[in-house]
Write an enzyme that holds these catalytic residues in place. Sequence first.
Site, PDB file in Angstrom:
ATOM      1  N   LYS A  82      91.218 120.815  20.102  1.00 38.59           N
ATOM      2  CA  LYS A  82      91.740 119.810  21.035  1.00 38.59           C
ATOM      3  C   LYS A  82      92.729 118.926  20.314  1.00 38.59           C
ATOM      4  O   LYS A  82      92.535 118.593  19.139  1.00 38.59           O
ATOM      5  CB  LYS A  82      90.603 118.931  21.569  1.00 38.59           C
ATOM      6  CG  LYS A  82      90.945 118.284  22.890  1.00 38.59           C
ATOM      7  CD  LYS A  82      90.849 119.314  23.986  1.00 38.59           C
ATOM      8  CE  LYS A  82      91.085 118.809  25.358  1.00 38.59           C
ATOM      9  NZ  LYS A  82      90.775 119.855  26.343  1.00 38.59           N
ATOM     10  N   GLY A 179      87.231 112.408  42.117  1.00 37.43           N
ATOM     11  CA  GLY A 179      88.544 112.754  41.557  1.00 37.43           C
ATOM     12  C   GLY A 179      89.257 113.741  42.468  1.00 37.43           C
ATOM     13  O   GLY A 179      88.909 114.919  42.505  1.00 37.43           O
ATOM     14  N   GLY A 181      92.378 114.854  42.260  1.00 38.46           N
ATOM     15  CA  GLY A 181      93.605 115.281  41.593  1.00 38.46           C
ATOM     16  C   GLY A 181      93.816 116.763  41.855  1.00 38.46           C
ATOM     17  O   GLY A 181      93.485 117.270  42.932  1.00 38.46           O
ATOM     18  N   VAL A 183      92.400 119.689  40.616  1.00 39.73           N
ATOM     19  CA  VAL A 183      91.235 120.548  40.881  1.00 39.73           C
ATOM     20  C   VAL A 183      90.460 120.026  42.093  1.00 39.73           C
ATOM     21  O   VAL A 183      90.045 120.801  42.959  1.00 39.73           O
ATOM     22  CB  VAL A 183      90.300 120.617  39.644  1.00 39.73           C
ATOM     23  CG1 VAL A 183      89.081 121.466  39.944  1.00 39.73           C
ATOM     24  CG2 VAL A 183      91.051 121.183  38.436  1.00 39.73           C
TER      25      VAL A 183
HETATM   26  P1  NAD Z   1      93.955 115.317  37.477  1.00 37.21           P
HETATM   27  O1  NAD Z   1      94.450 114.316  36.493  1.00 37.21           O
HETATM   28  O2  NAD Z   1      94.924 116.040  38.345  1.00 37.21           O
HETATM   29  O3  NAD Z   1      92.906 114.595  38.463  1.00 37.21           O
HETATM   30  C1  NAD Z   1      91.927 113.715  38.040  1.00 37.21           C
HETATM   31  C2  NAD Z   1      91.820 112.631  39.118  1.00 37.21           C
HETATM   32  O4  NAD Z   1      90.662 111.838  38.860  1.00 37.21           O
HETATM   33  C3  NAD Z   1      93.011 111.674  39.167  1.00 37.21           C
HETATM   34  O5  NAD Z   1      93.563 111.685  40.479  1.00 37.21           O
HETATM   35  C4  NAD Z   1      92.401 110.319  38.802  1.00 37.21           C
HETATM   36  O6  NAD Z   1      93.022 109.245  39.512  1.00 37.21           O
HETATM   37  C5  NAD Z   1      90.971 110.504  39.239  1.00 37.21           C
HETATM   38  N1  NAD Z   1      89.983 109.630  38.614  1.00 37.21           N
HETATM   39  C6  NAD Z   1      89.879 109.241  37.314  1.00 37.21           C
HETATM   40  N2  NAD Z   1      88.771 108.492  37.136  1.00 37.21           N
HETATM   41  C7  NAD Z   1      88.166 108.407  38.348  1.00 37.21           C
HETATM   42  C8  NAD Z   1      86.983 107.793  38.817  1.00 37.21           C
HETATM   43  N3  NAD Z   1      86.182 107.080  38.009  1.00 37.21           N
HETATM   44  N4  NAD Z   1      86.658 107.908  40.134  1.00 37.21           N
HETATM   45  C9  NAD Z   1      87.444 108.611  40.969  1.00 37.21           C
HETATM   46  N5  NAD Z   1      88.585 109.234  40.577  1.00 37.21           N
HETATM   47  C10 NAD Z   1      88.935 109.121  39.302  1.00 37.21           C
HETATM   48  O7  NAD Z   1      93.043 116.321  36.646  1.00 37.21           O
HETATM   49  P2  NAD Z   1      92.606 117.811  37.058  1.00 37.21           P
HETATM   50  O8  NAD Z   1      93.570 118.769  36.492  1.00 37.21           O
HETATM   51  O9  NAD Z   1      92.301 117.841  38.517  1.00 37.21           O
HETATM   52  O10 NAD Z   1      91.272 117.962  36.223  1.00 37.21           O
HETATM   53  C11 NAD Z   1      90.089 117.271  36.616  1.00 37.21           C
HETATM   54  C12 NAD Z   1      89.101 117.295  35.456  1.00 37.21           C
HETATM   55  O11 NAD Z   1      88.773 118.633  35.134  1.00 37.21           O
HETATM   56  C13 NAD Z   1      89.633 116.670  34.156  1.00 37.21           C
HETATM   57  O12 NAD Z   1      88.567 116.023  33.500  1.00 37.21           O
HETATM   58  C14 NAD Z   1      90.075 117.870  33.337  1.00 37.21           C
HETATM   59  O13 NAD Z   1      89.984 117.637  31.951  1.00 37.21           O
HETATM   60  C15 NAD Z   1      89.054 118.916  33.764  1.00 37.21           C
HETATM   61  N6  NAD Z   1      89.563 120.283  33.670  1.00 37.21           N
HETATM   62  C16 NAD Z   1      90.681 120.626  34.334  1.00 37.21           C
HETATM   63  C17 NAD Z   1      91.180 121.923  34.233  1.00 37.21           C
HETATM   64  C18 NAD Z   1      92.414 122.343  34.977  1.00 37.21           C
HETATM   65  O14 NAD Z   1      92.679 123.558  35.028  1.00 37.21           O
HETATM   66  N7  NAD Z   1      93.169 121.431  35.577  1.00 37.21           N
HETATM   67  C19 NAD Z   1      90.508 122.866  33.435  1.00 37.21           C
HETATM   68  C20 NAD Z   1      89.328 122.488  32.790  1.00 37.21           C
HETATM   69  C21 NAD Z   1      88.856 121.178  32.912  1.00 37.21           C
END
Ligand code: NAD
Length: 351
Positions: A82, A179, A181, A183
């Site tokens: 990481k 969240g 976002g 995913v």
């Molecule tokens: P993203 O940044 O698109 O979405 C995350 C969302 O969570 C954001 O909209 C943010 O405003 C919101 N958020 C943060 N803290 C919050 C809280 N306390 N309450 C409510 N909402 C909150 O990220 P993503 O790509 O959708 O990924 C989501 C999670 O999954 C992350 O932790 C990431 O590390 C993990 N992840 C993602 C992937 C991927 O392929 N995108 C792969 C493995 C793991």
Amino acid sequence: MSVHILDAMARGGFEEVLALHDRESGLRGFLAIHDTTRGPAFGGIRRWSYRDESEMLRDTLRLSKAMTRKCVLAELPAGGAKLVLWDSPDVDLEASYRYLGRVIEGMGGRYFTGPDVGTGDRELGWVSSETQYATRPDEHGPGQLVESTGQGVLKGMEAALTHLDGEVDWPARRVVIQGLGSVGTWLASELGERGVKVLGCDLDAERARNAAQLYDVELIEPDHVLEHPCDVFSPNALGGILHEISINRMQSRIVCGAANNVLAHESLGARLADQNILFVPDFVVSCGALVRGAFFHLDGTRVPTEEIGRRVGHIVERVLDLAAEQSAPPARVATDLADGMIRAARGGEPM
Ligand code: NAD
């Protein structure tokens, strides 16, 4: 609390930790390579405003070790790493990411990087203009990373529901998504199509409103997200949200989401089991994008997302069956399984 870096590395079986500082851009960061026994190390770039350097280093170590476990359980010929950047308004972002690209290129394929919190297409464009060992965000990259992760989480939820109730029965289910976002909204859309009642929240009010409009998500207050009775609570925001205090408020039967390191401490897996909450370990269920990226970089193929989902679903089934057989929390079982596989690859050396 300070971290004694060499002790922490020896205890956790880390290979290498680089402290990075770039005079030109102002970048400060850590790169932890946890394990390359089974193949090159994979792990995205996280950009976050940490309280202090110790917190940042601890996060780097924890996240890179989780990546090794993800790789081994997904049976990839790869290990975990990481790269974590300290987010600050004083830093020149483009110059920082370009600098990282040059550092990664210099590692000659020992480390491959990709997206994570704070690192999206724009940042990956900068990195990949300097190195061949980064996920390109355009048509020359693996593509469909969010869909791959989402499929894994979806199939993980199905495996958990089947484990508890003998059937998935989506139209009868309630899912809470933390969240909305990339995913989170992908899941909201897929679950909505299956007739699931979806509740959700995001700290970003505009994102939350968009999800409510586009995917029929009932919005709830972020501070009360754990208190809504549901079949599945799906954390897709940040890690560490389940801790000694918050865990008492939980009203779900299953926890299954993509956010890494959802449990503030590994031991909380046992607390969830005591509360009759089935925890699908995040490092088991969130490996979809990693599988897609690793196959693309190491094998030149783009694995279809449905196949990735099936693969993750089978791993989740295996972990939940083993947990039931051993009357042990799934998080403990998955960790032991992964660590045993890593030990075997290292020729019996302890983790
Ligand atoms: P993203 O940044 O698109 O979405 C995350 C969302 O969570 C954001 O909209 C943010 O405003 C919101 N958020 C943060 N803290 C919050 C809280 N306390 N309450 C409510 N909402 C909150 O990220 P993503 O790509 O959708 O990924 C989501 C999670 O999954 C992350 O932790 C990431 O590390 C993990 N992840 C993602 C992937 C991927 O392929 N995108 C792969 C493995 C793991």
